[in-house]
Design an enzyme around this catalytic site. Structure first.
Site, PDB file in Angstrom:
ATOM      1  CD  GLN A 107     -10.102   5.451   0.019  1.00 43.89           C
ATOM      2  OE1 GLN A 107     -10.366   5.325  -1.168  1.00 43.89           O
ATOM      3  NE2 GLN A 107      -8.855   5.583   0.444  1.00 43.89           N
ATOM      4  NE  ARG A 129      -1.926  -1.165  -2.787  1.00 43.88           N
ATOM      5  CZ  ARG A 129      -2.432  -2.339  -2.488  1.00 43.88           C
ATOM      6  NH1 ARG A 129      -3.360  -2.865  -3.231  1.00 43.88           N
ATOM      7  NH2 ARG A 129      -2.032  -2.986  -1.430  1.00 43.88           N
ATOM      8  CB  CYS A 130       0.851   6.317  -4.492  1.00 43.76           C
ATOM      9  SG  CYS A 130       0.045   7.596  -5.449  1.00 43.76           S
ATOM     10  CD  GLU A 170      -1.155   4.547  -0.088  1.00 37.26           C
ATOM     11  OE1 GLU A 170      -2.365   4.724  -0.202  1.00 37.26           O
ATOM     12  OE2 GLU A 170      -0.381   5.430   0.279  1.00 37.26           O
TER      13      GLU A 170
END
Ligand code: FES
Ligand code: FES
Lengths: 164, 808
Positions: free
Chosen positions: B239, B386-387, B762
């Site tokens: 990522q 996912r945050c 997110e």
């Protein structure tokens, strides 16, 4: 290492013949031996469906089948479903309705959905959700996948009607 | 020149910001032509895989690799002893700790990497793994962080001095050998005073369980050391490719210009693919040792048990209010289970991420937060699933505390939120725990949400349902879940955000080609967010060339400008801003060229959609396409040829997306099965670049939230065995379990972002988890429930019903 077996397959219309260990899983045959990398691997337990292909008219998770079991089989992968010049309505619909994000589940999804629509050209939303429950998507939340399949079904039915 | 097309048509033609442009990525993915890391095949490529420990805590007495080396097809078996001379048996973590690459004398969690077997293919590697003999001596296992802080068992002997004293860690003093750090924010003394004198105080302890991002594609890489040229190429599921290049250079000693890191297509990330894992290091070493490319790909169990868990926060809260429900103070203590190594992926100065956003969307004058990080015999990780960094924990905490306070006050939870929201005119708002919220209009969003779902009608229906239940007419209860969240994304300003000393800016470089098409390269990397589609839209609007004529490229460190990558919803806030700024540089130069061509002064032309027009004479213009050609074919006095720009964007602040969610569910008290009847999600992510993609992100984030709230967990037994190591036990919802979502929005642009965008990927996860959880808990509120821990799987819901005496 055990004795190799003589295997014959038809993959996306092409005849293939080779020697393989009986323990070789079909997904590796496709991906590593035949360089057909559309089907993916997402788990070890037959849950995710990323590896879905069609064998002799049935949806199969190719990570859960030895190539020896597939011997003599007729296999279709996403590569055989449609390409740049002959896109399958599902391939168009997934793009049109944002039915994918990272794309990792997509080949398995579309391969499975194609089979589903063959078996049931007019599925209800519930039938789609049930019929696709063997394929996991981590990105889309399925809403647009369902929409894509519905749209492709409508498109295919309209085309059929027009042809009749 | 005469113009046949209307301005409207010219705008449409650009497919710029605000339109639901179809994704350019999709053609290859729908045809099975994606290029993911496991699709890479190089000549002579070998396959590496790990021997992993079945023990959660053990000393390693001996590793015998001789039998494995006899296995046909096995070429090498690496152990810590082989890596030690290179100084690679340990590696630094993102959190200032270090982590074993291969077990060095002991193991600290089940599944830890012990040896790396390199073979001709995966089958031979698997055979080799079977043949490696490891002699373990098991040690007492600690899976509970509270026990860990009391225990005589020292997990990390390497962090205790010879005289038994405990040296400071990367984040200050440590109080126990198994303690990692204490981190605090806010005003402790005043908060205690406020709580002590408050009219009402509500208290709750809650466990936000350990889980895992579990993208459909696991982590993996291919390392290829070209000994002739001295160049290392590393493809992988990264990522943050540039950060990986820097890390590889720092730990291997290979100069950074000799390393090329490539992130090919990535099959989902959700935080899992931010960190650096032993597999990467071992593949690089194995390629150097064998002189051949080496591939390493996790299987699903490897993925779930060893790379990148998320959450695992034990949170204790106290919240005070007046009798009327005006909140006066908030106290939060967290015991954070970080596993065997502290490998949390957070900006350096934030060992608990942005947990200090835990005052949420509310005007809370006084607050205090304290977080203690603890070692246990569990896998390292601590990623933001996912945050943005630990924001899901923070939002869950405050949204539960609000509900608990509402119960204590005997007040409606929607109303309690409304009276405490930060008001529109208070922005920019300085929160008690330090952040400055850039913008928001919470009341408008909340009112819109409640009105759309007919909140009062739902409450009336629920009251009737309770009557019916009590009268024996139904066995189903109805839960109304509310949540209002504020995210903090776009890390971040270099003055306070860095990872391993690298400032968290991002970048974009644009080249306009002579015929009026373009390529733009960014320091980020898409994992499904559709950057190739949306960044081209930003540029189309900024420079006036159609999005369809702009290629977006990411993920190759040899060509892309340096950037910190994609996670924490930072791509749009940071790289999106860099894109707009680079576009504006292009436009500035193009304006001068246009003025020259039109034979007027620079200031006498203005930009309009896709062209520069002479002010007051719209029939005199030059299109961007014409300008592009001129930039390459004319000698223009005082202007360099070509049309290129690069921008490195250091954001002045974070952005603060927010949203209002409502979930309605029916719960069968006899089976514990929840049926989600309705889910309404209103998101405000500022300027909307591509509504179709935003909606898709919301659907996906909500589904991951559903999973976490209703069943997904990484659970351990007392021996440190992972009980949920396959998709058999680790819950990933299928199409069958997932509802249809209703999406909605308001638009409050970020005042400091060049295009006003805030990031959205997110938010639905952050806001969704408390919303699902609150719905379950709300169903039982009338029967005395205040709080039960997630995940609310069928068994736990049934148990709640049973404990409340609902089974007769
Ligand atoms: S790889 Fe998951 S079902 Fe085949
Ligand atoms: S699109 Fe990523 S898993 Fe389905």
């Amino acid at each position: 290492m055990s004795k190799k077996m003589h295997i014959k397959l038809k993959v996306n219309g092409k005849d293939e013949e080779f020697l393989a260990e009986p323990r070789e899983l079909l997904i590796y045959t496709l991906r590593e031996r035949l360089n057909i990398t559309g089907p993916h691997i997402g788990c070890d337990t037959s849950h995710c469906g990323a590896c879905t292909v069609t064998i002799n008219g049935k949806s199969v998770k190719s990570c859960t089948m030895f190539v020896a079991q597939a011997d003599g089989g007729d296999i279709t992968t996403i590569e055989g479903i449609g390409g740049p010049d002959d896109l399958h309505p599902l391939q168009e619909a997934f793009k049109e309705h944002h039915g994918l994000q990272c794309g990792f589940c997509t080949p398995g999804m579309i391969t499975r959905a194609a089979k589903l629509l063959e078996e049931n050209p007019n599925p209800t939303e519930e039938e789609i959700r049930f019929g696709m429950a063997g394929n996991i998507c981590r990105c889309t939340g399925y809403q647009n996948i369902v929409k894509s399949i519905q749209a492709a079904a409508a498109e295919m039915n309209a085309a059929k009607e027009a042809a009749e | 020149m005469k113009d046949e097309v209307t301005r409207e048509e010219r705008l449409d033609n650009l497919k710029g910001m605000g339109c639901s442009r179809k994704r350019v990525e999709d053609a290859r993915f729908t045809q099975g032509k994606g290029n993911y890391v496991d699709d890479i095949k190089l000549d002579g490529m070998l396959f590496g895989d790990f021997v992993r420990t079945p023990y959660a805590h053990a000393r390693i007495k001996n590793i015998d690799t001789s039998a494995a080396m006899q296995v046909p097809g096995v070429l090498a078996v690496l152990t810590a002893a082989d890596l030690e001379p290179l100084g690679l048996h340990w590696m630094p973590t993102l959190a200032g700790d270090k982590q074993m690459v291969l077990a060095d004398g002991k193991v600290l969690f089940q599944g830890q990497e012990v040896a790396f077997v390199v073979a001709e293919d995966r089958y031979a590697a698997a055979d080799g793994i079977e043949a490696v003999e490891v002699d373990y001596e098991d040690l007492p296992v600690i899976v509970d962080p509270f026990e860990s802080l009391q225990s005589d068992v020292v997990l990390r002997e390497d962090l205790v001095a010879e005289d038994g004293s405990i040296p400071d860690g990367a984040h200050g003093p440590r109080t126990h050998p198994n303690h990692i750090f204490t981190w605090e924010a806010g005003d402790k003394q005043t908060t205690e005073e406020v709580l002590a004198n408050a009219e009402i105080v509500a208290e709750e302890s809650m466990y936000y369980h350990r889980t895992h991002p579990c993208p459909l594609e696991t982590c993996g890489c291919v390392a290829s050391m070209d000994k002739v040229n001295g160049k290392l190429t590393l493809w992988g599921t990264f990522q943050a490719p540039h950060a990986i290049r820097t890390v590889v250079s720092l730990i291997s000693g290979i100069e950074e210009h000799n390393i090329r890191v490539i992130s090919p297509d990535i099959g989902g990330g959700f935080g899992n693919k931010v960190g650096a894992y032993p597999g990467y290091v071992c593949s690089v070493v194995a390629s150097i040792v064998t002189g051949k490319p080496v591939k390493w790909i996790e299987d699903r169990m490897d993925n779930l048990i060893s790379t990148a868990f998320a959450r695992d926060y034990w949170m204790k809260g106290r919240i005070s209010a007046t009798k009327e429900g005006k909140i006066t103070g908030l106290h939060c203590h967290v015991t954070a289970d970080h596993g065997g190594f502290d490998a949390c992926a957070d900006p350096t100065k934030f060992p608990a991420g942005f947990m200090n956003i835990c005052t949420g969307s509310y005007d809370i004058p006084t607050a205090y937060l304290e977080v203690d990080g603890v070692y246990t015999n569990k896998a390292p990780g601590g990623v933001s699933y996912r945050c943005s960094f630990r924001v899901t924990e923070a939002v869950y905490f405050i949204e539960r505390m609000i509900e608990v306070l509402a119960i204590k006050l005997n007040m409606d939870a929607a109303e309690l939120r409304r009276v405490n929201f930060i008001r529109k005119e208070q922005f920019p708002y300085k929160a008690a725990l330090g952040w400055e919220y850039d913008s928001g209009d919470y009341h408008t969003a909340w009112d819109k949400a409640l009105k759309t779902v007919d909140y009062d009608g739902l409450r009336a229906e629920q009251a009737q349902r309770i009557e019916d239940f009590k009268a024996g007419k139904t066995r189903k209860l109805m839960g109304i879940g509310l949540s209002f969240f504020t995210e903090i994304v776009g890390a971040g300003p270099v003055k306070n955000c860095d990872i391993l000393g690298l400032g968290m800016f991002d970048s974009c470089e644009i080249r306009i080609h002579p015929t009026g098409s373009a390529i733009a390269r960014l320091g980020t990397i898409s994992q499904g967010q559709g950057h190739a589609t949306t960044f081209a839209q930003i540029l189309a609007s900024e420079i006036g060339l159609p999005a369809d004529s702009i290629t977006i490229e990411e993920g190759d460190t040899d060509t892309a400008p340096y950037g910190l990558g994609t996670y924490g919803s930072r791509s749009t806030p940071v790289a999106g801003a860099a894109t707009a700024m680079a576009g504006r540089k292009i436009r500035a130069k193009a304006q001068m060229i246009a003025a020259y061509l039109l034979e007027v002064h620079d200031n006498d032309v203005e930009f309009d959609v896709d062209r520069f027009v002479v002010k007051g004479a719209p029939e005199r213009f030059k299109t961007m396409k014409e300008v592009a050609f001129a930039a390459y074919n004319q000698a223009i006095p005082g202007i360099e040829p070509g049309l290129e720009a690069v921008s490195y964007y250091d954001p002045p602040n974070m952005t603060y997306p927010f949203g209002a969610y409502v979930c309605v569910m029916d719960i069968d008290v006899d089976t514990g099965v929840p049926d989600i009847r309705r889910f309404y999600a209103l998101d405000d992510c500022g300027t909307r670049i591509n509504p179709m993609i935003i909606e898709g992100q919301v659907h996906g984030g909500l589904t991951e939230a559903l999973a976490v709230a209703l069943g997904q967990e990484i659970a351990y037994d007392d021996m440190g065995n992972v009980k949920t190591g396959t998709l058999m036990d680790f819950f990933l919802p299928t199409a069958w379990e997932v509802p249809n979502y209703e999406t909605d929005y308001t638009v409050t642009p970020s005042p400091h972002h060049p295009i006003g965008a805030k990031g959205v990927g997110e938010s639905p996860h952050v806001g969704g988890v408390p919303c699902f959880s609150n719905a379950v808990q709300d169903a039982f509120r009338a029967f005395g429930n205040t709080h039960t821990n997630m995940p609310h799987d069928h068994w736990r819901i049934w148990k709640t019903a049973n404990e409340l005496g609902l089974h007769g």
